[in-house]
Motif scaffolding. Structure first.
Motif, short mmCIF file in Angstrom:
data_model
loop_
_atom_site.label_atom_id
_atom_site.label_comp_id
_atom_site.label_asym_id
_atom_site.label_seq_id
_atom_site.Cartn_x
_atom_site.Cartn_y
_atom_site.Cartn_z
N GLY A 145 0.80 -1.22 0.00
CA GLY A 145 0.00 0.00 0.00
C GLY A 145 0.84 1.27 0.00
O GLY A 145 0.29 2.37 0.13
N ALA A 146 2.16 1.14 -0.15
CA ALA A 146 3.05 2.30 0.00
C ALA A 146 2.87 3.36 -1.09
O ALA A 146 3.26 4.51 -0.91
CB ALA A 146 4.50 1.83 0.03
N SER A 147 2.28 3.01 -2.22
CA SER A 147 2.05 4.02 -3.27
C SER A 147 0.87 4.90 -2.95
O SER A 147 0.71 5.97 -3.54
CB SER A 147 1.79 3.31 -4.61
N GLY A 148 0.02 4.46 -2.05
CA GLY A 148 -1.19 5.20 -1.73
C GLY A 148 -2.26 5.09 -2.80
O GLY A 148 -3.33 5.68 -2.69
N VAL A 149 -2.00 4.31 -3.86
CA VAL A 149 -2.96 4.17 -4.95
C VAL A 149 -3.75 2.88 -4.79
O VAL A 149 -3.17 1.82 -4.53
CB VAL A 149 -2.23 4.15 -6.31
N THR A 150 -5.06 2.98 -4.94
CA THR A 150 -5.90 1.78 -4.92
C THR A 150 -6.38 1.50 -6.34
O THR A 150 -7.25 2.21 -6.85
CB THR A 150 -7.12 1.97 -4.00
N PRO A 151 -5.81 0.51 -7.00
CA PRO A 151 -6.27 0.20 -8.36
C PRO A 151 -7.65 -0.46 -8.34
O PRO A 151 -8.09 -0.97 -7.30
CB PRO A 151 -5.21 -0.78 -8.88
N THR A 152 -8.30 -0.47 -9.48
CA THR A 152 -9.54 -1.25 -9.57
C THR A 152 -9.14 -2.73 -9.61
O THR A 152 -7.98 -3.08 -9.86
CB THR A 152 -10.30 -0.94 -10.87
N GLN A 153 -10.13 -3.59 -9.40
CA GLN A 153 -9.85 -5.03 -9.48
C GLN A 153 -9.31 -5.38 -10.86
O GLN A 153 -8.38 -6.17 -11.00
CB GLN A 153 -11.11 -5.83 -9.18
N ALA A 154 -9.90 -4.76 -11.89
CA ALA A 154 -9.46 -5.07 -13.26
C ALA A 154 -8.02 -4.66 -13.49
O ALA A 154 -7.24 -5.38 -14.13
CB ALA A 154 -10.39 -4.38 -14.27
N GLU A 155 -7.65 -3.49 -12.94
CA GLU A 155 -6.26 -3.02 -13.11
C GLU A 155 -5.29 -3.95 -12.38
O GLU A 155 -4.22 -4.28 -12.88
CB GLU A 155 -6.13 -1.59 -12.58
N LEU A 156 -5.69 -4.34 -11.18
CA LEU A 156 -4.83 -5.25 -10.41
C LEU A 156 -4.70 -6.59 -11.14
O LEU A 156 -3.60 -7.13 -11.30
CB LEU A 156 -5.42 -5.46 -9.01
N ASN A 157 -5.86 -7.11 -11.59
CA ASN A 157 -5.83 -8.38 -12.33
C ASN A 157 -4.87 -8.32 -13.52
O ASN A 157 -4.10 -9.24 -13.76
CB ASN A 157 -7.23 -8.73 -12.86
N ALA A 158 -4.95 -7.22 -14.25
CA ALA A 158 -4.14 -7.08 -15.46
C ALA A 158 -2.65 -7.08 -15.13
O ALA A 158 -1.85 -7.73 -15.81
CB ALA A 158 -4.53 -5.81 -16.22
N ALA A 159 -2.27 -6.37 -14.07
CA ALA A 159 -0.85 -6.29 -13.70
C ALA A 159 -0.34 -7.63 -13.20
O ALA A 159 0.76 -8.07 -13.55
CB ALA A 159 -0.65 -5.21 -12.64
N VAL A 160 -1.13 -8.31 -12.37
CA VAL A 160 -0.71 -9.61 -11.84
C VAL A 160 -0.62 -10.63 -12.97
O VAL A 160 0.31 -11.45 -13.02
CB VAL A 160 -1.68 -10.09 -10.73
N LEU A 161 -1.55 -10.55 -13.90
CA LEU A 161 -1.50 -11.45 -15.06
C LEU A 161 -0.24 -11.21 -15.88
O LEU A 161 0.46 -12.15 -16.27
CB LEU A 161 -2.75 -11.27 -15.92
N GLN A 162 0.06 -9.93 -16.13
CA GLN A 162 1.23 -9.61 -16.95
C GLN A 162 2.52 -10.12 -16.28
O GLN A 162 3.37 -10.73 -16.94
CB GLN A 162 1.30 -8.09 -17.16
N ALA A 163 2.64 -9.90 -14.99
CA ALA A 163 3.83 -10.35 -14.27
C ALA A 163 3.91 -11.88 -14.26
O ALA A 163 4.99 -12.47 -14.44
CB ALA A 163 3.82 -9.81 -12.84
N SER A 164 2.79 -12.54 -14.04
CA SER A 164 2.77 -14.01 -13.99
C SER A 164 3.12 -14.60 -15.35
O SER A 164 3.86 -15.58 -15.45
CB SER A 164 1.39 -14.50 -13.54
N GLU A 165 2.57 -14.00 -16.40
CA GLU A 165 2.89 -14.48 -17.75
C GLU A 165 4.37 -14.35 -18.04
O GLU A 165 5.00 -15.24 -18.61
CB GLU A 165 2.11 -13.67 -18.80
N ASP A 166 4.93 -13.23 -17.63
CA ASP A 166 6.34 -12.97 -17.88
C ASP A 166 7.20 -14.02 -17.17
O ASP A 166 8.11 -14.61 -17.77
CB ASP A 166 6.69 -11.56 -17.40
#
Lengths: 386, 386
Positions: B230-251
């Motif tokens: 939570g150190a960025s202070g930004v709360t992404p939407t579920q869709a944004e979080l899903n997309a980032a976790v998917l991208q990292a996992s795929e990589d």
């Protein structure tokens, strides 16, 4: 002269020929004929949903429990050849029926070899012509003609009280190139109804051919026929018939396991300590198919951790903290923990016995026969059709 | 200085050390600490029922969605070590908690290496002491320390709108000796509830780590952590979080597939033309695990018959007469019949794309990544612990 294999029982003739289907020029067609007085039959087929044209034809032919003759060829599986493949299988059966003066619906057909190659029907028709004119006590020749990558022919005879059961088989447990169809033909001069034959064949297959699991692959052509002529005049009990069919099936399955290409080890996996026999089969099969385990067996490596990791994925009741593993009857893991001398067990021999107890107080128990995964397996199976 | 991997997001520190657990003398321990202000976490673990002691400890620790630190070691899996293994995992976690002044229940632990070897706890305790005193921007060192037979370290960073997601992984898709645990740690400075993290991680794993299927084996230690500070202070939407976790996992999954030992081909299997995605996964996995198919890929052999024989055994809706197969987008089989030029398709490259249409008018579609079965696979996996 003593008859062997499928022509050992009274009421059967056979023939074999070289039709030119195999590029090697070795014998490649055979015909088995039931001369009666009864023509009862049962059969089991591949569980694969992609089935070769001969399987479709044979499945229909045996549905009424009556078979007069079975045509075999090696060198071409007649699988994945579309409607033309179906027509070709039917045409071969038609020709056999005409020459033998029987109904086409009473003729089965089995093929083994490459998938996706059209059947050379001119050669097939010439071969059938020759076979029909050469029927006799040629069980052994038939067993040779159905070989593909088999190194040895596979025959069996069971002598019962006043009746006989014979058989031939080909197959190297799916280890061989191009799906290594398993074909088996069992013959008996016992008098038995199709229902008796079906019960005996299914019971025997379940614990022999169905648990011979070299690499988990299942061919499009696998077929086991059991034909009964009644020529002995003896009607065995169901139990007697079951015992003879089991003995013959075990014998042929063992010959297949020993002949699996690329094999350096024969591995027998037994699982107990689970709720049902079906669960035990699941667990034994999961282990028998695990490549890391099979590589360890090739390396004579008592790496019991791979056994635990494999069975832990199986669909079987288990107590994950109380699993035991024995290699060649030597405890290497108890209560899911290695024994002190686990790494010292000698697995250098050609036969390895693996016993796994899943730690549940249940009657489930099953044995699956498999092999190691060797350099030669990869070599043989990566350099075939190309 | 640009941070990489797990220390790229704000709110995370890491350390690595050489504790002497690996016989090679390479770095073998790492610690990842979430410095807050939030300590939310999710994790997925192996589906194997035989689980290593660290998995038991971590599963309990993450149950409340809160993790402050995760301890890693390579060289010893601490699996199948019985109650002593559980005590050892707990003792390491206790020590971390004490040194960081956090609750033991907020500390996870991941181990990878040989199964059935007792943990050298003197080395572990000395290592933890060093790690706790050396925390900083050492994500890259941590990624190196968790390697076993990996040839390269595996890291990823995803830069989102005002927040970042980083990650490290080890694993060679189960190809490697001794079960090749897959360990992944993802970190983010996004503010997200444990529920959001759990949803994102499960969705991403399902189509990345869960479908990276090199040989069907599943380790006793597989673990994927997702930690959020939570150190960025930004709360992404579920869709944004899903997309980032998917991208990292795929990589990371792609890096694992490319690093699989003994591999000469990367094979992507896609199945469509069946009723559901789950059925498509079943069929793709059945093909990806078929040794005959994998050997053909090693031999650059467009032997499509093996594809049909394999998918024919899959638990998926199909029309057995209308299956199509494409190698590298070249049709080799249509309507379950070979195309005229099927044997001419070039599979000599390192990447092979296989598309199978099962012929059913349904929306099911899935992709599984696998590799060939090579001489080196057998060699590496038959000559390890002995």
């Amino acid at each position: 002269m003593s008859s062997t294999g499928i022509t050992a029982p009274a009421g059967f003739t056979a023939a074999a020929t070289t039709a030119g289907i195999k590029p090697s020029g070795n014998p490649d067609m055979a015909l088995v004929v039931n001369t009666g007085p009864e023509y009862h039959a049962a059969a089991v087929f591949t569980r694969n949903r992609v089935v070769a044209s001969p399987v479709k034809v044979s499945r229909e032919a045996v549905a009424d429990g009556r078979i007069r003759a079975v045509l075999f060829n090696a060198g071409n599986a007649n699988a994945c050849n579309g409607a033309q493949g179906d027509r070709d299988a039917a045409a071969a059966v038609e020709q056999v029926a005409q020459l033998l003066d029987v109904a086409p619906a009473d003729v089965g057909v089995c093929s083994t070899g490459l998938i996706g190659e059209p059947m050379p029907m001119d050669k097939v028709h010439a071969g059938v012509e020759t076979l029909a004119g050469d029927l006799g006590d040629h069980g052994e020749d038939a067993a040779v003609a159905i070989m593909t990558t088999d190194l040895v022919k596979k025959e069996t005879v069971v002598n019962a009280e006043g009746w006989t059961l014979g058989g031939m088989g080909k197959g190297v447990g799916m280890m061989s190139p191009s799906l290594a169809t398993m074909l088996v033909c069992l013959t008996t001069d016992a008098s038995a109804t199709p229902e008796m034959l079906d019960e005996a064949l299914r019971a025997a297959s379940k614990v022999t051919f169905d648990t011979l699991d070299i690499d988990g692959s299942t061919s499009t052509n696998d077929t086991v026929f059991l034909l009964a002529s009644g020529a002995s005049g003896v009607t065995p009990t169901q139990a007697e018939l079951n015992a003879a069919v089991l003995q013959a099936s075990e014998d042929i399955a063992r010959q297949m396991q020993a002949d699996a290409e690329g094999v350096t080890k024969r591995v027998t996996v037994t699982v107990e300590g689970t709720s049902t026999d079906e669960q035990a089969v699941n667990a034994a099969r999961t282990l028998a198919r695990d490549n890391l385990f099979k590589c360890a067996m090739f390396g004579s490596d008592p790496n019991w951790g791979r056994v635990l990791a494999a069975v832990g994925m199986a669909d079987a009741d288990m107590d994950p903290d109380h699993i035991s593993v024995y290699f060649n009857r030597h405890a290497v893991c108890e209560n899911t923990t290695g024994t002190p001398d686990a790494r010292e067990v000698d697995l250098s021999g050609a036969d390895i016995d693996v016993l796994v107890n899943l730690g549940v107080d249940g009657p489930g128990r099953a044995t699956v026969r498999t092999t190691d995964l060797s350099h030669d397996y990869v070599h043989i199976n990566s350099a075939y059709s190309s």
